[in-house]
Write an enzyme that holds these catalytic residues in place. Structure first.
Site, PDB file in Angstrom:
ATOM      1  N   TYR A 159       8.531  29.011 -10.179  1.00  0.00           N
ATOM      2  CA  TYR A 159       9.715  29.536 -10.876  1.00  0.00           C
ATOM      3  C   TYR A 159       9.247  30.561 -11.906  1.00  0.00           C
ATOM      4  O   TYR A 159       8.420  30.261 -12.759  1.00  0.00           O
ATOM      5  CB  TYR A 159      10.488  28.411 -11.575  1.00  0.00           C
ATOM      6  N   ASP A 240       1.840  33.569 -15.307  1.00  0.00           N
ATOM      7  CA  ASP A 240       3.118  33.330 -15.977  1.00  0.00           C
ATOM      8  C   ASP A 240       2.898  32.152 -16.918  1.00  0.00           C
ATOM      9  O   ASP A 240       2.863  30.994 -16.494  1.00  0.00           O
ATOM     10  CB  ASP A 240       4.190  33.015 -14.932  1.00  0.00           C
ATOM     11  N   LYS A 267       9.983  31.756 -24.176  1.00  0.00           N
ATOM     12  CA  LYS A 267      10.320  30.465 -24.787  1.00  0.00           C
ATOM     13  C   LYS A 267      10.082  30.402 -26.295  1.00  0.00           C
ATOM     14  O   LYS A 267      10.648  31.165 -27.024  1.00  0.00           O
ATOM     15  CB  LYS A 267       9.564  29.348 -24.078  1.00  0.00           C
TER      16      LYS A 267
HETATM   17  N1  PMP Z   1       8.669  31.641 -16.068  1.00  0.00           N
HETATM   18  C1  PMP Z   1       8.572  30.319 -16.233  1.00  0.00           C
HETATM   19  C2  PMP Z   1       7.283  29.622 -15.863  1.00  0.00           C
HETATM   20  C3  PMP Z   1       9.634  29.598 -16.755  1.00  0.00           C
HETATM   21  O1  PMP Z   1       9.530  28.266 -16.909  1.00  0.00           O
HETATM   22  C4  PMP Z   1      10.827  30.280 -17.125  1.00  0.00           C
HETATM   23  C5  PMP Z   1      12.014  29.557 -17.704  1.00  0.00           C
HETATM   24  N2  PMP Z   1      12.142  28.232 -17.420  1.00  0.00           N
HETATM   25  C6  PMP Z   1      10.878  31.656 -16.924  1.00  0.00           C
HETATM   26  C7  PMP Z   1       9.770  32.306 -16.415  1.00  0.00           C
HETATM   27  C8  PMP Z   1      12.109  32.433 -17.269  1.00  0.00           C
HETATM   28  O2  PMP Z   1      12.294  32.521 -18.634  1.00  0.00           O
HETATM   29  P1  PMP Z   1      13.742  32.859 -19.212  1.00  0.00           P
HETATM   30  O3  PMP Z   1      14.593  31.667 -18.966  1.00  0.00           O
HETATM   31  O4  PMP Z   1      13.504  33.144 -20.663  1.00  0.00           O
HETATM   32  O5  PMP Z   1      14.225  34.065 -18.478  1.00  0.00           O
END
Ligand code: PMP
Length: 433
Positions: A159, A240, A267
């Site tokens: 994700y 990521d 985050k």
């Molecule tokens: N990458 C990862 C690993 C995430 O866990 C998340 C959000 N859960 C995101 C990207 C996306 O971040 P945002 O919700 O701030 O768009």
């Protein structure tokens, strides 16, 4: 415990939950008239309806029906500092008091960029976005542009944002990149993909631990293999670290001693305010510098919004020292092993996976090291666990996710473990219906 017992127990748990929350129920009906599904962030919706929060402070949430919860979810990791941390609140208030829709550059964006570059080994330069999703979109644009290649290797069950989601192979909301999908932690699968497509792969985008996919950590050797393959083929390795950056002051990359070419962040790093960032090697980031002949633009009205920039500076300088993150990591490790011990001694087919302060409870005894290990898991056990926790005043995600904040106390952890030890799906232990 029979199938029927579990189905009946879920119905019963949902009804008890609904009966105790009439005000939230009414709000959900009202919401559904103007927002499809009654919400504007899909993950926050669950059956029969989500409780609606009235206020939050420290480690607690209060709902509109008068319940108080210890918040073990921490806004899916953005709430690492707990609710309304003083230092962040003060910094954001001060920044807002001198104007916020500047449409111009200001000092705090430089300070925050300096702090991030100092902390994360891979960051030579960095840029800000409004979310982790945007950060990943920009990193992918940088990688395809830099390499002149189109294929992006990602992992099933990964994700990377609302339009970068790989729980299934053909998600209709995804952006149309040329995805090359491999299994996580599957060395042979990745080797095969590189053998076939080495000269077409722009980058590998990988979470050092699959977070939303159920807190499945990468095998460090798997990540090292990705780094080698990227180097050999001229592709970029993109970590990521939107979730895993909390594993140490310098993120999972520092803990593992693996420095990717690019990193994306999000985050908690702006103290819980809107935030995202991407950065890494200066020669790649130079594509965003017109002065060096760079041809990539990077827009975003709110990229350098004053509240997030000031909140981030306060969070990093006043609250998020290395010892704080190390202690949180250790506390999470201890909690996860206590959860597993509780499930084992109760004879429940459940387990908790994860690393440090991030963990996920599953409806299977495990072990779980890949997404496919979750295939036979019983979601009803997870749902019952969720309602059991809520009823006892502990908020975890419906999917079983837990992200500790620094506001959670030892007493909270002990009380939570007592609640978990009393978990008795379908009344199997004492014959309740
Ligand atoms: N990458 C990862 C690993 C995430 O866990 C998340 C959000 N859960 C995101 C990207 C996306 O971040 P945002 O919700 O701030 O768009």
């Amino acid at each position: 415990m029979t199938e029927i017992d579990l189905d009946r127990a879920v119905d019963h748990a949902r009804s008890r939950y609904a009966e105790a929350r009439p005000v939230s129920a009414a709000w959900s009906e009202r919401a559904a008239r103007v927002m499809p599904g009654g919400n504007t962030r899909s993950i926050l919706q669950f059956a029969p309806f989500p409780f609606r929060v009235e206020r939050a402070a420290g480690q607690h949430l209060w709902d509109v029906d008068g319940h108080r919860y210890v918040d073990l979810l921490g806004n899916y990791t953005a709430g690492l500092l707990g609710h309304s941390p003083e230092a962040v609140l003060a910094a954001a208030k001060e920044a807002l008091s001198t104007g916020w829709s500047l449409g111009a550059v200001h000092e705090d964006e430089v300070r925050l960029a300096e702090l991030l570059v100092e902390r994360f080994p891979s960051l030579e330069q960095v840029r800000f976005t409004n979310s982790g999703t945007e950060a990943n979109l920009m990193a992918l644009a940088a990688a395809t542009h830099h390499t002149g290649r189109r294929r992006i290797l990602v992992f099933r069950n990964g994700y990377h944002g609302g339009v970068l989601t790989f729980g299934r192979d053909d998600d209709p909301v995804n952006v149309p990149h040329q995805w090359l999908l491999c299994d996580y932690n599957d060395v042979a699968g990745v080797e095969a993909a590189f053998a076939e497509h080495a000269s077409e792969i722009a980058c590998v985008l990988v979470e050092p631990m699959q977070g939303s996919g159920g807190c499945i950590p990468a095998d460090p050797d798997f990540l090292r293999m990705l780094q080698r393959r990227c180097r050999d083929s001229g592709a970029l390795l993109v970590f990521d670290e939107v979730m895993t950056s909390r594993f140490s002051a310098g993120g999972a990359q520092q803990l593992l001693g693996i420095t990717p070419d690019l990193t994306t962040l999000g985050k908690y790093l702006a103290g819980g305010l809107t935030f995202g960032a991407f950065g890494g090697r200066a020669d790649v980031m130079a594509h965003f510098d017109a002065g060096q002949g760079g041809r990539l633009g990077h827009a975003g009205t709110f990229n350098n919004n004053v509240a997030s920039m000031a909140g981030g500076v306060a969070a990093l300088t006043e609250l998020l020292g290395p010892s704080v993150l190390d202690a949180l990591h250790a506390r999470g490790e201890a909690l996860r092993s206590a959860l597993n011990e509780a499930f084992r001694s109760a004879g429940l087919a459940m387990c908790a996976t994860g690393a440090g302060s991030l963990m996920n409870v599953h409806g299977t005894a495990g072990p779980v090291s890949r997404a496919r290990d979750l295939r036979g898991a019983d979601d009803r056990l997870k749902e019952l666990f969720f309602f059991h926790c809520l009823e006892a005043g502990f908020y975890v995600a419906r999917r079983g996710f837990i992200a500790l904040s620094i506001e959670i106390t030892d007493a909270d952890v002990e009380a939570f473990l007592d609640v978990v030890r009393r978990f008795d799906p379908a009344g199997a232990r004492n014959g309740r219906p």
